[in-house]
Design a protein around this motif. Structure first.
Motif, PDB file in Angstrom:
ATOM      1  N   THR A 267       0.812  -1.217   0.000  1.00 33.28           N
ATOM      2  CA  THR A 267       0.000   0.000   0.000  1.00 33.28           C
ATOM      3  C   THR A 267       0.847   1.269   0.000  1.00 33.28           C
ATOM      4  OG1 THR A 267      -0.135  -0.112   2.420  1.00 33.28           O
ATOM      5  CG2 THR A 267      -1.929  -1.113   1.171  1.00 33.28           C
ATOM      6  N   LEU A 268       2.160   1.137   0.189  1.00 35.07           N
ATOM      7  CA  LEU A 268       3.042   2.309   0.139  1.00 35.07           C
ATOM      8  C   LEU A 268       3.539   2.597  -1.269  1.00 35.07           C
ATOM      9  CD1 LEU A 268       5.188   1.664   3.350  1.00 35.07           C
ATOM     10  CD2 LEU A 268       3.094   2.997   3.119  1.00 35.07           C
ATOM     11  N   ALA A 269       3.111   1.798  -2.232  1.00 33.46           N
ATOM     12  CA  ALA A 269       3.588   1.977  -3.610  1.00 33.46           C
ATOM     13  C   ALA A 269       3.208   3.342  -4.169  1.00 33.46           C
ATOM     14  CB  ALA A 269       3.025   0.865  -4.493  1.00 33.46           C
ATOM     15  N   GLU A 270       2.094   3.902  -3.692  1.00 34.06           N
ATOM     16  CA  GLU A 270       1.687   5.221  -4.189  1.00 34.06           C
ATOM     17  C   GLU A 270       2.719   6.292  -3.851  1.00 34.06           C
ATOM     18  OE1 GLU A 270      -2.456   6.527  -4.288  1.00 34.06           O
ATOM     19  OE2 GLU A 270      -2.963   4.673  -3.221  1.00 34.06           O
ATOM     20  N   ARG A 271       3.435   6.115  -2.727  1.00 32.63           N
ATOM     21  CA  ARG A 271       4.481   7.079  -2.375  1.00 32.63           C
ATOM     22  C   ARG A 271       5.618   7.029  -3.393  1.00 32.63           C
ATOM     23  NH1 ARG A 271       5.180   6.436   4.245  1.00 32.63           N
ATOM     24  NH2 ARG A 271       2.952   6.503   4.762  1.00 32.63           N
ATOM     25  N   VAL A 272       5.950   5.826  -3.853  1.00 33.58           N
ATOM     26  CA  VAL A 272       7.003   5.684  -4.866  1.00 33.58           C
ATOM     27  C   VAL A 272       6.516   6.244  -6.195  1.00 33.58           C
ATOM     28  CG1 VAL A 272       8.586   4.077  -5.987  1.00 33.58           C
ATOM     29  CG2 VAL A 272       7.745   3.580  -3.686  1.00 33.58           C
ATOM     30  N   ALA A 273       5.264   5.918  -6.540  1.00 30.32           N
ATOM     31  CA  ALA A 273       4.706   6.417  -7.797  1.00 30.32           C
ATOM     32  C   ALA A 273       4.647   7.938  -7.814  1.00 30.32           C
ATOM     33  CB  ALA A 273       3.315   5.831  -8.007  1.00 30.32           C
ATOM     34  N   ALA A 274       4.370   8.537  -6.668  1.00 29.03           N
ATOM     35  CA  ALA A 274       4.308  10.002  -6.577  1.00 29.03           C
ATOM     36  C   ALA A 274       5.684  10.609  -6.830  1.00 29.03           C
ATOM     37  CB  ALA A 274       3.785  10.416  -5.212  1.00 29.03           C
ATOM     38  N   ILE A 275       6.736   9.976  -6.319  1.00 26.93           N
ATOM     39  CA  ILE A 275       8.100  10.468  -6.576  1.00 26.93           C
ATOM     40  C   ILE A 275       8.420  10.343  -8.059  1.00 26.93           C
ATOM     41  CG2 ILE A 275      10.552  10.044  -6.124  1.00 26.93           C
ATOM     42  CD1 ILE A 275       9.759   9.079  -3.335  1.00 26.93           C
ATOM     43  N   ALA A 276       8.040   9.230  -8.664  1.00 27.66           N
ATOM     44  CA  ALA A 276       8.289   9.025 -10.091  1.00 27.66           C
ATOM     45  C   ALA A 276       7.571  10.072 -10.928  1.00 27.66           C
ATOM     46  CB  ALA A 276       7.839   7.626 -10.502  1.00 27.66           C
ATOM     47  N   GLN A 277       6.398  10.469 -10.477  1.00 27.03           N
ATOM     48  CA  GLN A 277       5.618  11.435 -11.240  1.00 27.03           C
ATOM     49  C   GLN A 277       6.043  12.869 -10.980  1.00 27.03           C
ATOM     50  OE1 GLN A 277       1.141  11.174 -11.896  1.00 27.03           O
ATOM     51  NE2 GLN A 277       1.189  12.671 -10.227  1.00 27.03           N
ATOM     52  N   ASN A 278       6.295  13.210  -9.716  1.00 29.66           N
ATOM     53  CA  ASN A 278       6.495  14.607  -9.341  1.00 29.66           C
ATOM     54  C   ASN A 278       7.943  15.064  -9.325  1.00 29.66           C
ATOM     55  OD1 ASN A 278       3.697  14.663  -8.942  1.00 29.66           O
ATOM     56  ND2 ASN A 278       3.904  14.092  -6.776  1.00 29.66           N
ATOM     57  N   GLU A 279       8.889  14.121  -9.254  1.00 29.17           N
ATOM     58  CA  GLU A 279      10.297  14.499  -9.160  1.00 29.17           C
ATOM     59  C   GLU A 279      11.109  14.075 -10.374  1.00 29.17           C
ATOM     60  OE1 GLU A 279      12.068  13.578  -5.351  1.00 29.17           O
ATOM     61  OE2 GLU A 279      10.128  13.694  -4.337  1.00 29.17           O
ATOM     62  N   SER A 280      10.409  13.741 -11.445  1.00 28.37           N
ATOM     63  CA  SER A 280      11.056  13.356 -12.708  1.00 28.37           C
ATOM     64  C   SER A 280      12.039  12.202 -12.523  1.00 28.37           C
ATOM     65  CB  SER A 280      11.778  14.568 -13.332  1.00 28.37           C
ATOM     66  OG  SER A 280      10.884  15.624 -13.547  1.00 28.37           O
ATOM     67  N   LEU A 281      11.643  11.223 -11.709  1.00 28.86           N
ATOM     68  CA  LEU A 281      12.472  10.047 -11.483  1.00 28.86           C
ATOM     69  C   LEU A 281      11.739   8.781 -11.932  1.00 28.86           C
ATOM     70  CD1 LEU A 281      13.948  10.879  -7.947  1.00 28.86           C
ATOM     71  CD2 LEU A 281      15.165  10.911 -10.141  1.00 28.86           C
ATOM     72  N   GLY A 282      11.047   8.891 -13.073  1.00 32.20           N
ATOM     73  CA  GLY A 282      10.255   7.776 -13.578  1.00 32.20           C
ATOM     74  C   GLY A 282      10.957   6.890 -14.569  1.00 32.20           C
ATOM     75  N   LYS A 283      12.231   7.149 -14.811  1.00 35.21           N
ATOM     76  CA  LYS A 283      12.970   6.338 -15.786  1.00 35.21           C
ATOM     77  C   LYS A 283      13.373   5.000 -15.172  1.00 35.21           C
ATOM     78  CE  LYS A 283      16.937   6.655 -18.936  1.00 35.21           C
ATOM     79  NZ  LYS A 283      18.092   7.502 -19.340  1.00 35.21           N
ATOM     80  N   ARG A 284      13.406   3.966 -16.010  1.00 35.80           N
ATOM     81  CA  ARG A 284      13.853   2.659 -15.537  1.00 35.80           C
ATOM     82  C   ARG A 284      15.373   2.649 -15.384  1.00 35.80           C
ATOM     83  NH1 ARG A 284      10.273  -2.228 -18.174  1.00 35.80           N
ATOM     84  NH2 ARG A 284       8.206  -1.333 -17.744  1.00 35.80           N
ATOM     85  N   LEU A 285      15.831   1.914 -14.385  1.00 39.57           N
ATOM     86  CA  LEU A 285      17.268   1.847 -14.106  1.00 39.57           C
ATOM     87  C   LEU A 285      18.013   0.938 -15.072  1.00 39.57           C
ATOM     88  CD1 LEU A 285      17.103   1.642 -10.229  1.00 39.57           C
ATOM     89  CD2 LEU A 285      18.138   3.501 -11.527  1.00 39.57           C
ATOM     90  N   ALA A 286      17.324  -0.077 -15.568  1.00 41.86           N
ATOM     91  CA  ALA A 286      17.967  -1.034 -16.477  1.00 41.86           C
ATOM     92  C   ALA A 286      16.939  -1.526 -17.479  1.00 41.86           C
ATOM     93  CB  ALA A 286      18.553  -2.205 -15.694  1.00 41.86           C
ATOM     94  N   HIS A 287      17.348  -1.649 -18.713  1.00 44.00           N
ATOM     95  CA  HIS A 287      16.452  -2.094 -19.776  1.00 44.00           C
ATOM     96  C   HIS A 287      15.961  -3.516 -19.488  1.00 44.00           C
ATOM     97  CE1 HIS A 287      14.702  -2.516 -23.735  1.00 44.00           C
ATOM     98  NE2 HIS A 287      15.366  -3.658 -23.901  1.00 44.00           N
ATOM     99  N   GLY A 288      14.651  -3.712 -19.617  1.00 45.23           N
ATOM    100  CA  GLY A 288      14.086  -5.036 -19.413  1.00 45.23           C
ATOM    101  C   GLY A 288      13.669  -5.322 -17.982  1.00 45.23           C
ATOM    102  N   TYR A 289      13.879  -4.382 -17.079  1.00 45.58           N
ATOM    103  CA  TYR A 289      13.523  -4.575 -15.669  1.00 45.58           C
ATOM    104  C   TYR A 289      12.663  -3.400 -15.209  1.00 45.58           C
ATOM    105  CZ  TYR A 289      16.953  -8.304 -15.699  1.00 45.58           C
ATOM    106  OH  TYR A 289      17.637  -9.457 -15.991  1.00 45.58           O
TER     107      TYR A 289
END
Length: 614
Positions: free
Chosen positions: A517-539
């Protein structure tokens, strides 16, 4: 064959009655069906506004102790049992601290089989040796198996496992054995086992060979056990303990014990923060030694003449591409040519195969030997219709099991996985042996022994039996759909432009299962802090996860993230190497490392990855 089947049937009947008798008087302790205490702690842990205390605050709590103001319990070791003990003690209202010289789950607890199981082979030994001790161990593990799945539903799930049969005797033998496994599970049964014909078996497991080595597949018996993300579960235990009030500190090493001048009783420990080099004393009424395979080293700090009691056993696993196994079906070979058990399991989008069981020497970074890797490849090749290639091995690791040694045993396979709790030195309670599945009850027993040793006064009894871990309360398997619909992943392009992308299903499922249920906190960082890029291709791992784990999961180094907060180093060492620079960059920003990240160099990181590299 008929004689052996009759003998098997007789043994099954005898043990069936024992099973029913035990189920009528289950070994489950009351575990505080003390509703108010459980409800209070669950609300505290699941509070949407709750955040884990920063590492500096946790260290201050340990530094702030004194002989007249000690902790009730200091736990040494941040594996599953140590973090479980800290959670158990904290939820009883005790004042608790925990120190781990590396990172939570940095040792054995992150290098497991990934199964939460009762132990089918222990049941077989119990039947044929009429060994009630082994039967009791299976009962105990099956009881705990169901609770782990219920208490951390986002990190654990049931998994069907197929046992192929190449003659009719094997069909009857394994069917009867696995039906007994169902019976012993009783009310804790996940799903009933069943037989599948050869065509049905191949349909369920497409790479399974129907013919080979002069054998023809007659069918398969499928039974169910649990599967987990072990190190994430371990970190969740540490963070849940922190929310419950425990002062947990990773990268903090016990250098020596503090003793009372008169009684010689242990009253604390001298500790070094391995990140800063700072040394300090922490006082406690009781110390719990939960250092896993290294518990003898801790015992020798208290008594240099302490006799070794650990027989370290090496378990090697390899990771293969996903096409070797279907997404939701494992393959268990109960007996290879030399009598060992080998399996292939789907795990986090890849295939895990193993394991070995051989004596080894203790080391912080055990490396798998080439002959052990080749043994696993050869063993699974006998059961697959496609050629298993050495070049397909994406990663390999070795874990050290802390088996409590029986001097009468000739090999490690015959050593029981029962745990041992004892006070070998005044003020030092040691808990060792056991296995991942039974960590909660091991922790409970250790805390009970510590309460007795220190004459402590908890406010309530154990409540961990029904306590959901951080992120698990209120989680639903469909939770990923909420993330996919409500969030986007924003990232910076090469030209510095902010580019939005969809929160794809694979990423949403990963975040949901990893953080609950804490995944929304991670998703919010990905959306609001421009950190939505994947770290490695295929993962599916996102840059946002590095930032989130640095802020909320005590992630202090790149190794902490790629090996334990995510599992990239275990899944694919090449991908981990490619992700490394960006992981270090984000951690440096989060922890204000400056231009030269402390302890974070390519050399240190790649040395760790080398231990996992095939």
């Amino acid at each position: 064959m008929a004689t052996r089947l009759r003998a098997t049937a007789t043994a099954v009947t005898i043990f069936s009655f024992s099973a029913y008798a035990s189920l009528r008087h289950p070994t489950v302790s009351a575990n505080d069906r003390d509703g108010p205490a459980v409800d209070f702690m669950q609300r505290k842990i699941s509070d949407p506004c709750a955040v884990v205390p920063p590492r500096a605050v946790q260290e201050s709590a340990l530094v702030g102790t004194s002989p007249v103001n000690p902790l009730d319990i200091l736990v040494v070791g941040g594996g599953a049992t140590g973090c479980g003990a800290a959670l158990d003690a904290a939820t009883r209202g005790l004042r608790v601290g925990l120190v781990e010289r590396e990172d939570f789950s940095s040792g054995t607890s992150s290098r497991s089989t990934k199964l939460i199981h009762g132990g089918v082979r222990y049941l077989e030994k119990a039947v044929f040796n009429l060994d009630y001790g082994q039967l009791k161990l299976v009962f105990h593990a099956l009881e705990e198996r169901k609770q782990i799945l219920e208490n951390a539903p986002h990190l654990c799930h049931s998994l069907p496992c197929m046992t192929p049969c190449f003659n009719w005797f094997e069909v009857v033998y394994y069917w009867m054995g696995l039906k007994l496994y169902d019976l012993v599970a009783g009310p804790r049964l996940l799903h009933l086992s069943r037989y599948y014909s050869a065509p049905e078996s191949v349909e369920l497991f497409p790479t399974l060979a129907r013919k080979g080595n002069g054998r023809t597949l007659k069918g398969a018996v499928v039974y169910y056990d649990g599967q987990m993300d072990d190190s994430r579960l371990n970190v969740a235990l540490a963070c849940t303990a922190a929310l419950a009030g425990a002062a947990v500190l990773n990268h903090a090493e016990v250098l020596s014990f503090l003793k009372d001048d008169v009684s010689e009783r242990i009253i604390g420990a001298h500790i070094r923060d391995n990140l800063t080099g700072k040394e300090f004393d922490t006082y406690a009424k009781v110390v719990v030694n939960a250092a896993g395979p290294f518990c003898d080293s801790v015992r020798k700090m208290a008594d240099k003449d302490a006799k070794p009691m650990i027989c370290p056993s090496s378990g090697v696993h390899i990771v293969l591409p996903d096409y070797y196994s279907p997404e939701r079906m494992g393959l268990i070979v109960p007996k290879t040519k030399d009598g060992r058990v080998v399996f292939m399991l789907p795990w986090l989008g890849r295939t895990v195969a193993g394991t070995t069981d051989s004596k080894t020497t203790l080391t912080m970074l055990p490396e798998p030997r080439e002959d052990e890797i080749q043994f696993i490849l050869d063993a699974i090749s006998d059961y697959l219709k496609i050629k298993v290639r050495r070049v397909d091995v994406l990663s390999a690791w070795s874990g050290i099991r802390p088996l409590a040694m029986d001097l009468r045993a000739k090999n490690t396979e015959s050593i029981s996985r029962e745990h041992v709790v004892f006070e070998g030195y005044p003020g030092l309670v040691t808990v060792t042996g056991g296995k991942w599945t039974t960590f909660r009850s091991m922790a409970e027993d250790a805390v009970e022994a510590a309460i007795k040793s220190g004459k402590l006064s908890p406010t309530n009894k154990c409540v961990t039996y029904n306590l959901r871990l951080i992120g698990g309360d209120g989680w639903d398997p469909a939770y990923f759909a909420v993330l996919a619909r409500q969030y986007v992943r924003t990232k910076k392009s090469y030209w510095g432009k902010i580019v939005p992308e969809a929160m794809d299903t694979a990423t949403a499922k990963h975040l949901s299962c990893a953080y609950g249920t804490l995944a929304e906190r991670v998703a919010a960082i990905a959306q609001n802090e421009s950190l939505g890029k994947r770290l490695a291709h295929g993962y599916p791992y996102l840059e946002a996860e590095v930032a989130y784990c640095a802020r909320n999961k005590y992630c202090e180094s790149a190794v902490d993230f790629i090996a334990r907060r995510s599992r990239l180093a275990f899944l694919d060492t090449d991908a981990a190497g490619r992700a490394l620079p960006r992981v270090i960059q984000i951690l440096a920003s989060e922890h204000k490392w400056g231009r030269v990240p402390r302890r974070e160099t390519q050399v240190v990181m790649m040395r760790y990855v080398k231990c996992l590299r095939s």
